[in-house]
Design a protein around this motif. Sequence first.
Motif, PDB file in Angstrom:
ATOM      1  N   UNK A 204       3.209   0.735   4.845  1.00 21.00           N
ATOM      2  CA  UNK A 204       4.090   1.333   3.840  1.00 21.00           C
ATOM      3  C   UNK A 204       5.148   0.314   3.403  1.00 21.00           C
ATOM      4  N   UNK A 205       5.760  -0.361   4.371  1.00 19.60           N
ATOM      5  CA  UNK A 205       6.777  -1.370   4.039  1.00 19.60           C
ATOM      6  C   UNK A 205       6.167  -2.514   3.244  1.00 19.60           C
ATOM      7  N   UNK A 206       4.940  -2.882   3.561  1.00 20.34           N
ATOM      8  CA  UNK A 206       4.252  -3.935   2.819  1.00 20.34           C
ATOM      9  C   UNK A 206       4.040  -3.513   1.367  1.00 20.34           C
TER      10      UNK A 206
ATOM     11  N   UNK B 167       5.608  -5.336  -1.847  1.00 15.06           N
ATOM     12  CA  UNK B 167       4.763  -5.840  -2.930  1.00 15.06           C
ATOM     13  C   UNK B 167       5.180  -5.256  -4.274  1.00 15.06           C
ATOM     14  N   UNK B 168       5.513  -3.968  -4.300  1.00 13.17           N
ATOM     15  CA  UNK B 168       5.963  -3.337  -5.548  1.00 13.17           C
ATOM     16  C   UNK B 168       7.267  -3.959  -6.023  1.00 13.17           C
ATOM     17  N   UNK B 169       8.185  -4.220  -5.107  1.00  9.51           N
ATOM     18  CA  UNK B 169       9.454  -4.863  -5.455  1.00  9.51           C
ATOM     19  C   UNK B 169       9.217  -6.279  -5.975  1.00  9.51           C
ATOM     20  N   UNK B 170       8.312  -7.009  -5.315  1.00  7.31           N
ATOM     21  CA  UNK B 170       7.978  -8.367  -5.751  1.00  7.31           C
ATOM     22  C   UNK B 170       7.408  -8.344  -7.175  1.00  7.31           C
ATOM     23  N   UNK B 171       6.507  -7.415  -7.443  1.00  6.19           N
ATOM     24  CA  UNK B 171       5.906  -7.329  -8.775  1.00  6.19           C
ATOM     25  C   UNK B 171       6.952  -6.975  -9.831  1.00  6.19           C
ATOM     26  N   UNK B 172       7.867  -6.059  -9.490  1.00  8.82           N
ATOM     27  CA  UNK B 172       8.923  -5.673 -10.432  1.00  8.82           C
ATOM     28  C   UNK B 172       9.828  -6.867 -10.737  1.00  8.82           C
ATOM     29  N   UNK B 173      10.197  -7.611  -9.713  1.00  9.85           N
ATOM     30  CA  UNK B 173      11.054  -8.779  -9.918  1.00  9.85           C
ATOM     31  C   UNK B 173      10.328  -9.877 -10.695  1.00  9.85           C
ATOM     32  N   UNK B 174       9.035 -10.054 -10.444  1.00 12.98           N
ATOM     33  CA  UNK B 174       8.265 -11.054 -11.185  1.00 12.98           C
ATOM     34  C   UNK B 174       8.206 -10.691 -12.670  1.00 12.98           C
ATOM     35  N   UNK B 175       8.072  -9.408 -12.975  1.00 16.48           N
ATOM     36  CA  UNK B 175       8.075  -8.966 -14.371  1.00 16.48           C
ATOM     37  C   UNK B 175       9.422  -9.233 -15.023  1.00 16.48           C
ATOM     38  N   UNK B 176      10.505  -9.004 -14.278  1.00 14.46           N
ATOM     39  CA  UNK B 176      11.839  -9.268 -14.818  1.00 14.46           C
ATOM     40  C   UNK B 176      12.033 -10.759 -15.100  1.00 14.46           C
ATOM     41  N   UNK B 177      11.596 -11.604 -14.190  1.00 19.20           N
ATOM     42  CA  UNK B 177      11.731 -13.053 -14.388  1.00 19.20           C
ATOM     43  C   UNK B 177      10.918 -13.488 -15.600  1.00 19.20           C
ATOM     44  N   UNK B 178       9.701 -12.975 -15.732  1.00 23.68           N
ATOM     45  CA  UNK B 178       8.865 -13.322 -16.886  1.00 23.68           C
ATOM     46  C   UNK B 178       9.523 -12.881 -18.183  1.00 23.68           C
ATOM     47  N   UNK B 179      10.098 -11.680 -18.197  1.00 26.90           N
ATOM     48  CA  UNK B 179      10.782 -11.191 -19.406  1.00 26.90           C
ATOM     49  C   UNK B 179      11.985 -12.074 -19.744  1.00 26.90           C
ATOM     50  N   UNK B 180      12.744 -12.478 -18.735  1.00 24.92           N
ATOM     51  CA  UNK B 180      13.894 -13.356 -18.980  1.00 24.92           C
ATOM     52  C   UNK B 180      13.452 -14.733 -19.476  1.00 24.92           C
ATOM     53  N   UNK B 181      12.388 -15.268 -18.915  1.00 20.13           N
ATOM     54  CA  UNK B 181      11.875 -16.563 -19.358  1.00 20.13           C
ATOM     55  C   UNK B 181      11.408 -16.476 -20.802  1.00 20.13           C
ATOM     56  N   UNK B 182      10.708 -15.402 -21.134  1.00 17.01           N
ATOM     57  CA  UNK B 182      10.219 -15.244 -22.507  1.00 17.01           C
ATOM     58  C   UNK B 182      11.388 -15.099 -23.482  1.00 17.01           C
TER      59      UNK B 182
END
Length: 168
Positions: free
Chosen positions: A57-59, A63-78
């Motif tokens: 469950x913690x994993x 993973x969901x938090x990592x994916x959310x943060x990766x999307x935020x970084x991609x949006x900021x880069x774009x």
Amino acid sequence: MSTETRDPNTATDHSEAPESAAAARTAPPEGEGTGGRENGTEATEESGNAEAAGYRRRLREAEAERDRLAEQVTALQRREAERVAAEHLEVGSDLFDVGKAELHDLIDDDGHPDPDRIRTAAATLVGARPGLRRSPSSAEVRAGIGQGSYPSGARPSGASWSEALRTR
């Protein structure tokens, strides 16, 4: 009178009987409880399964938090790439929408948008599609009027105010 028949193969030692009777009282009915396991190992297995489920469950949450943060970084880069591209393009997102630029091609080794790569891509797009070129804003045009400079290299036609006011 009771007629009791004894099997000759059955042990007649009565010292074993109280132990087996006590075991029969404490053992769960067949088909319930341990399922053939010893009581100590069942508790360990259940707690081990619960612990493993907690880790899974913690994993999943991590993973969901990592994916959310990766999307935020991609949006900021774009968004940063669009801002830099807007120096050359009327609409900065045209770099991606019309020019089909890929964000990963515009990112440096540290993961930051590379302004030089973005400007080069925007200039290449303007060369291929001149209609996408950024037009000067009205503030930029007004800033040059009456100050001795002319927007985008335009020169006066030769007529001056004195000529315009001169009566004919």
